[in-house]
Structures are given as C-alpha cells and as structure tokens.
Design a protein around this motif. Structure first.
Motif, PDB file in Angstrom:
ATOM      1  N   GLY A  93      33.921  50.106 118.460  1.00 37.31           N
ATOM      2  CA  GLY A  93      35.016  49.134 117.731  1.00 37.31           C
ATOM      3  C   GLY A  93      34.100  48.218 116.784  1.00 37.31           C
ATOM      4  O   GLY A  93      34.572  48.007 115.640  1.00 37.31           O
ATOM      5  N   HIS A  94      33.157  47.481 117.231  1.00 41.16           N
ATOM      6  CA  HIS A  94      32.504  46.452 116.645  1.00 41.16           C
ATOM      7  C   HIS A  94      31.982  47.016 115.515  1.00 41.16           C
ATOM      8  O   HIS A  94      32.014  46.554 114.515  1.00 41.16           O
ATOM      9  N   ALA A  95      31.298  48.526 115.405  1.00 43.01           N
ATOM     10  CA  ALA A  95      30.530  48.900 114.392  1.00 43.01           C
ATOM     11  C   ALA A  95      31.540  49.321 113.315  1.00 43.01           C
ATOM     12  O   ALA A  95      31.259  49.262 112.066  1.00 43.01           O
ATOM     13  N   VAL A 142      45.604  40.050 122.790  1.00 46.32           N
ATOM     14  CA  VAL A 142      45.355  41.590 123.236  1.00 46.32           C
ATOM     15  C   VAL A 142      43.950  41.904 122.838  1.00 46.32           C
ATOM     16  O   VAL A 142      43.497  41.919 121.658  1.00 46.32           O
ATOM     17  N   ASP A 143      43.111  42.173 123.813  1.00 42.70           N
ATOM     18  CA  ASP A 143      41.798  42.710 123.420  1.00 42.70           C
ATOM     19  C   ASP A 143      41.866  44.116 122.940  1.00 42.70           C
ATOM     20  O   ASP A 143      42.770  44.784 122.611  1.00 42.70           O
ATOM     21  N   ALA A 144      40.658  44.707 123.268  1.00 37.54           N
ATOM     22  CA  ALA A 144      40.417  46.217 122.842  1.00 37.54           C
ATOM     23  C   ALA A 144      41.008  47.157 123.782  1.00 37.54           C
ATOM     24  O   ALA A 144      40.725  47.796 124.360  1.00 37.54           O
ATOM     25  N   GLY A 145      42.453  47.031 124.002  1.00 34.14           N
ATOM     26  CA  GLY A 145      43.296  47.975 124.668  1.00 34.14           C
ATOM     27  C   GLY A 145      44.706  47.755 124.391  1.00 34.14           C
ATOM     28  O   GLY A 145      45.103  46.937 123.568  1.00 34.14           O
ATOM     29  N   SER A 161      35.288  53.066 122.756  1.00 33.24           N
ATOM     30  CA  SER A 161      34.868  51.615 123.265  1.00 33.24           C
ATOM     31  C   SER A 161      34.619  50.516 122.376  1.00 33.24           C
ATOM     32  O   SER A 161      34.673  50.655 120.973  1.00 33.24           O
ATOM     33  N   SER A 162      34.481  49.355 123.057  1.00 33.30           N
ATOM     34  CA  SER A 162      34.419  48.361 122.075  1.00 33.30           C
ATOM     35  C   SER A 162      33.095  48.211 121.360  1.00 33.30           C
ATOM     36  O   SER A 162      32.860  47.931 120.102  1.00 33.30           O
ATOM     37  N   THR A 163      31.980  48.903 121.619  1.00 26.97           N
ATOM     38  CA  THR A 163      30.796  49.111 121.251  1.00 26.97           C
ATOM     39  C   THR A 163      31.060  49.859 119.877  1.00 26.97           C
ATOM     40  O   THR A 163      30.526  49.299 118.769  1.00 26.97           O
ATOM     41  N   SER A 191      26.353  42.912 127.601  1.00 25.34           N
ATOM     42  CA  SER A 191      27.358  42.832 126.899  1.00 25.34           C
ATOM     43  C   SER A 191      27.639  41.441 126.336  1.00 25.34           C
ATOM     44  O   SER A 191      27.562  40.396 126.998  1.00 25.34           O
ATOM     45  N   GLY A 192      28.040  41.400 124.899  1.00 28.33           N
ATOM     46  CA  GLY A 192      28.125  40.048 124.192  1.00 28.33           C
ATOM     47  C   GLY A 192      29.013  39.133 125.142  1.00 28.33           C
ATOM     48  O   GLY A 192      28.780  38.219 125.382  1.00 28.33           O
ATOM     49  N   SER A 193      30.323  39.590 125.449  1.00 28.53           N
ATOM     50  CA  SER A 193      31.291  38.697 125.952  1.00 28.53           C
ATOM     51  C   SER A 193      31.119  38.625 127.344  1.00 28.53           C
ATOM     52  O   SER A 193      31.435  37.622 127.916  1.00 28.53           O
ATOM     53  N   ALA A 194      29.945  39.020 127.913  1.00 27.23           N
ATOM     54  CA  ALA A 194      29.427  38.423 129.346  1.00 27.23           C
ATOM     55  C   ALA A 194      28.967  37.034 129.395  1.00 27.23           C
ATOM     56  O   ALA A 194      28.963  36.648 130.359  1.00 27.23           O
ATOM     57  N   GLU A 226      45.188  39.733 113.987  1.00 29.95           N
ATOM     58  CA  GLU A 226      44.129  39.880 112.719  1.00 29.95           C
ATOM     59  C   GLU A 226      43.333  41.026 113.063  1.00 29.95           C
ATOM     60  O   GLU A 226      42.770  42.070 112.430  1.00 29.95           O
ATOM     61  N   MET A 227      42.445  40.868 114.449  1.00 28.98           N
ATOM     62  CA  MET A 227      41.744  41.679 114.941  1.00 28.98           C
ATOM     63  C   MET A 227      41.943  43.138 115.182  1.00 28.98           C
ATOM     64  O   MET A 227      41.355  44.161 114.623  1.00 28.98           O
ATOM     65  N   HIS A 228      43.394  43.355 115.278  1.00 29.94           N
ATOM     66  CA  HIS A 228      44.006  44.737 115.584  1.00 29.94           C
ATOM     67  C   HIS A 228      44.313  45.279 113.981  1.00 29.94           C
ATOM     68  O   HIS A 228      43.955  46.456 113.834  1.00 29.94           O
ATOM     69  N   ILE A 269      39.220  35.717 129.072  1.00 32.26           N
ATOM     70  CA  ILE A 269      40.178  36.351 127.828  1.00 32.26           C
ATOM     71  C   ILE A 269      39.648  35.540 126.417  1.00 32.26           C
ATOM     72  O   ILE A 269      39.689  34.141 126.435  1.00 32.26           O
ATOM     73  N   ALA A 270      39.239  36.100 125.633  1.00 35.52           N
ATOM     74  CA  ALA A 270      39.012  35.585 124.050  1.00 35.52           C
ATOM     75  C   ALA A 270      40.171  35.335 123.589  1.00 35.52           C
ATOM     76  O   ALA A 270      41.126  36.076 123.160  1.00 35.52           O
ATOM     77  N   LEU A 271      40.368  33.897 123.327  1.00 31.30           N
ATOM     78  CA  LEU A 271      41.508  33.446 122.372  1.00 31.30           C
ATOM     79  C   LEU A 271      40.996  33.531 120.925  1.00 31.30           C
ATOM     80  O   LEU A 271      41.935  33.786 120.217  1.00 31.30           O
ATOM     81  N   SER A 294      35.990  44.038 131.649  1.00 34.39           N
ATOM     82  CA  SER A 294      35.217  44.493 132.828  1.00 34.39           C
ATOM     83  C   SER A 294      33.904  44.654 132.471  1.00 34.39           C
ATOM     84  O   SER A 294      33.045  44.271 133.179  1.00 34.39           O
ATOM     85  N   SER A 295      33.373  44.853 131.177  1.00 38.14           N
ATOM     86  CA  SER A 295      31.865  44.722 130.934  1.00 38.14           C
ATOM     87  C   SER A 295      31.646  43.076 130.867  1.00 38.14           C
ATOM     88  O   SER A 295      30.446  42.977 131.225  1.00 38.14           O
ATOM     89  N   ALA A 296      32.680  42.214 130.618  1.00 37.07           N
ATOM     90  CA  ALA A 296      32.200  40.853 130.602  1.00 37.07           C
ATOM     91  C   ALA A 296      31.812  40.583 132.102  1.00 37.07           C
ATOM     92  O   ALA A 296      30.850  39.923 132.353  1.00 37.07           O
TER      93      ALA A 296
HETATM   94  O1  PMV Z   1      31.421  42.296 124.917  1.00 37.42           O
HETATM   95  P1  PMV Z   1      31.864  43.680 124.430  1.00 37.42           P
HETATM   96  O2  PMV Z   1      31.142  44.239 123.387  1.00 37.42           O
HETATM   97  O3  PMV Z   1      32.872  44.587 125.371  1.00 37.42           O
HETATM   98  O4  PMV Z   1      33.032  43.309 123.218  1.00 37.42           O
HETATM   99  C1  PMV Z   1      34.192  42.279 123.374  1.00 37.42           C
HETATM  100  C2  PMV Z   1      35.234  42.448 122.482  1.00 37.42           C
HETATM  101  C3  PMV Z   1      36.585  41.788 122.744  1.00 37.42           C
HETATM  102  O5  PMV Z   1      37.011  41.835 124.370  1.00 37.42           O
HETATM  103  C4  PMV Z   1      37.789  42.717 122.296  1.00 37.42           C
HETATM  104  C5  PMV Z   1      36.782  40.545 122.201  1.00 37.42           C
HETATM  105  C6  PMV Z   1      35.979  39.294 122.976  1.00 37.42           C
HETATM  106  O6  PMV Z   1      35.574  38.421 122.327  1.00 37.42           O
HETATM  107  O7  PMV Z   1      36.001  39.442 124.318  1.00 37.42           O
END
Ligand code: PMV
Length: 373
Positions: free
Chosen positions: A229-231, A316-319, A225-227, A174-177, A275-277, A20-22, A131-133
C-alpha cells in the motif's frame, strides 16, 4: 521448562502495545530504511499488545545452519516451554531485521547468540490493528534486553539506550513500530536523513485519556499488505494534494490535542482517514480496504452522531475495522449501542496507554478483551 543449557540471564519478556495513527504514515520516502513521506501522530494503546519472549539459543551458537527462530506462542511465562509453539514459516524479514539490530547494538552486546523468540498478540493480526507496530516494537525491546543483558527499561537507560534510540531501531522493522515504544501521544517526524528521523512523545497518557473502541467487522487477513500500500500510494493523483496539506493538518491536530478539543480532533481524524483511503482507491492499482459493512457502519455512526446519540469519531487503518475515539466515560454505552445495531461485530475496548515495557506483562487472553463473542 527452559532447557538446562540456558540460564536466567538468557531469557527476557518484553511487551509493546499497538498504536492508532490519528494522522497516518502512508507512503515512504525511502522504502529500505522506512523513512516516511509525511509526519504522523498516534495514540498508544493499552490492551491491544504483543508480548514477546526472547532467549539466547545456546545449543545453536556454534551451528552454521541455525539462526534466529520465531514462533507464535500460546501461554508465555518465565520458564515456559518453547515446544508446541507454531513456527513462523517465513522468517526472512524478522531474521534480516534481527541481524541489522544486532549490528547497531554492537557496542552494547554482553550476551551474544542466535535468538529463540516466542510472540503472542492479544488481538487478531493483519486486519487493521497495527500488529506489525506492536510486534516489531516488542521484538526490538526483547532482543535489545537479552543481548545487552539489561532486563529493565531503567537498566537500558543507564547504559545509554533511551526510548528514542529503541524507537529508531524498531522503525527498521516496521515504520509504525517506532511510535509504540513511547506512551501517550506520539509524533514521528519526517526527516531526510537518519539523524533527522525523530519519534518523540508529545504528551504522556495522563494528559488526556481517551477510549478507542476497535470494531471488528472482518477479522480476515487483508489482501494488500501495508508495505504494498505504501508503494502504491504515489501513483494516486491525490497523493501530492495529501502531502501539500499534511503540515496544516498536523498543526490543527496538535492544537486540538493541546486544548483537549474532542470535536475538533474528531473532524481532523475522520478527514485524514478518508483521505488516506481515497489515495488508495485512486492508485493505479486501486486498493479498497473498506468492506461494504465498513461503509454501512461509518454512515450509521455519522447519522447517530448528528442526532447527538453517539459522541465518537472514527479512524480506519489499512483494513476494514474502524477505531472509534471517544471519552472513556462514554465508551461502555457506545459499545452497547453498536452491539444492539450490529450484533455480528466484536469490539475491543481499548484506551490510551503507556508504551513498551521491559520486563513485559503477561498478555490477557483474547476472549477477555473482546466483547461480542
Ligand atoms: O508500519 P507499517 O508499514 O505497517 O504502516 C502502517 C500504516 C498505517 O497503519 C495504515 C498508518 C500508520 O501510521 O500506522
């Protein structure tokens, strides 16, 4: 049973938890390489995890048609059948990732061939639990293990494959992985070059065990998707403000973590998530991950906290599903308080965990983990 053409060295099982990203990774400075626009910091979880089995597909080695195959499995055990698994329909992204990983691994490969993968999450996917992480972290460790013929983390270390290196490879999926490879509290540093991309453990999980109550308000797949959302983030007028303040916020969070100051940590992570939201809601294509129920829940939580009833803070993440960070000794009572007020919600009770594992562990069944069903 595994077919007669394969042998023990052809199969590995790896596990990786979610994190979980703080402080969130939101916006990429390079979308192909998954370079982040800002540093992020996460807590690795323990129970919300992916377990992945990778096997060299000997039957497909000389076939031109068959490349890597990926399925969503049920029960995973050494010797389990790959039959009756649900095939993943769109293999484009994982196949591309596996081919990039295979190229990076070239100097270490001992056991080459296309992979058959079975993967299972212990939690519902695509609803704001990363889940992608965990998925790409477990896939990376499993593929690295089977291709190098090293079936333990210690074995990988001895051939020069460190957790830092595995994290850099997982990031390509996936970045957060990258943050799920390490345990405890993990800092992913923004860098302008491949060599500058560092993801390192700040504290292991014994430093400050915290609970994470994941409140499942809505289990449906998210619309954006977060992909995507990032863009979209860069089109928000708030994005520059966010990036300008990122360094200060990181410093404050590091300080709160070092001093185990939960109130300070809580204030920072709530401001960060909102802020992210806000960035998403003010993008040119506005995106709202919160549902009305999310907003109702967060208001209730703050009100309960203000009267001293619930010592927990949200992110709260992207959901739509909030994560509540609190002390482990308070988590059971808080969980009961939530269930009394919102009986329709389910809760996954998680805590600080120790990162990717090879060999992996058998996933606990989802029903065991989720309260409220
Ligand atoms: O790794 P991605 O592309 O699924 O992006 C993750 C984005 C957030 O979960 C919202 C934040 C984060 O840092 O995990």
């Amino acid at each position: 049973m595994v077919d007669s053409m394969s042998n023990d060295t052809d199969t590995v099982i790896a596990s990786a938890p979610s994190n979980i990203a703080l402080i969130k990774y939101w916006g990429k400075s390079d979308a192909t390489l998954n370079w982040p626009a800002n540093d992020s910091l996460s807590m690795t979880l323990s129970r919300a995890a992916t377990t992945t089995m990778a096997r060299i597909n000997r039957a497909a080695i000389n076939s031109t048609e068959h490349s890597h195959d990926l399925s969503l499995g049920h029960l995973l055990a050494f010797g389990d059948s790959f039959d009756n698994c649900l095939r993943v329909r769109d293999m484009t992204k994982p196949r591309l990732f596996l081919e990039r990983l295979r190229a990076e691994l070239k100097p270490w490969i001992k056991n080459d061939g296309p992979l058959e993968i079975v993967t299972k999450n212990s939690f519902p996917s695509a609803c704001g639990i990363a889940s992608s992480a965990s998925g790409y972290a477990a896939l990376t460790v499993a593929a690295v293990g089977v291709w190098t013929g090293q079936h333990t983390m210690a074995g990988l270390e001895t051939v020069g494959i460190s957790r830092d290196l595995i994290a850099a490879w997982a990031r390509m999926g996936s970045g957060s992985a990258c943050r799920s490879i390490h345990g405890g509290f993990v800092h992913w540093l923004r860098g302008e070059t491949a060599a500058n991309q560092k993801c390192r453990q700040l504290f292991d999980c014994s430093h400050w065990p915290l609970a994470d109550l994941i409140v499942l308000i809505d289990g449906k797949h998210k619309q954006v998707s977060s992909t995507e959302g990032h863009a979209r983030a860069f089109s928000s007028p708030l994005m520059n403000v966010r990036l300008a303040g990122a360094g200060e916020r990181m410093k404050s969070l590091l300080n709160a973590l070092e001093n185990k100051d939960l109130e300070k940590l809580g204030d920072i992570i709530e401001a960060e998530a909102l802020e992210m939201h806000a960035v998403m809601m003010t993008a040119t294509q506005p995106t709202r991950y919160f549902t009305d129920k999310t907003v109702e829940f967060l208001c209730w939580l703050r009100q309960q906290r203000s009267i001293g009833s619930i010592p927990a803070w949200f992110t709260v993440d992207a959901g739509p599903n909030p994560h509540l960070i609190c002390l482990p000794e308070h988590s059971q009572k808080i969980s009961s308080q939530i269930k009394a007020q919102f009986p329709e919600f389910s809760i996954i009770s998680d805590c600080t965990g120790s990162g990717a594992a090879l060999p992996g562990f058998m996933p606990e069944s989802r029903e065991d983990q989720i309260d409220g069903h």
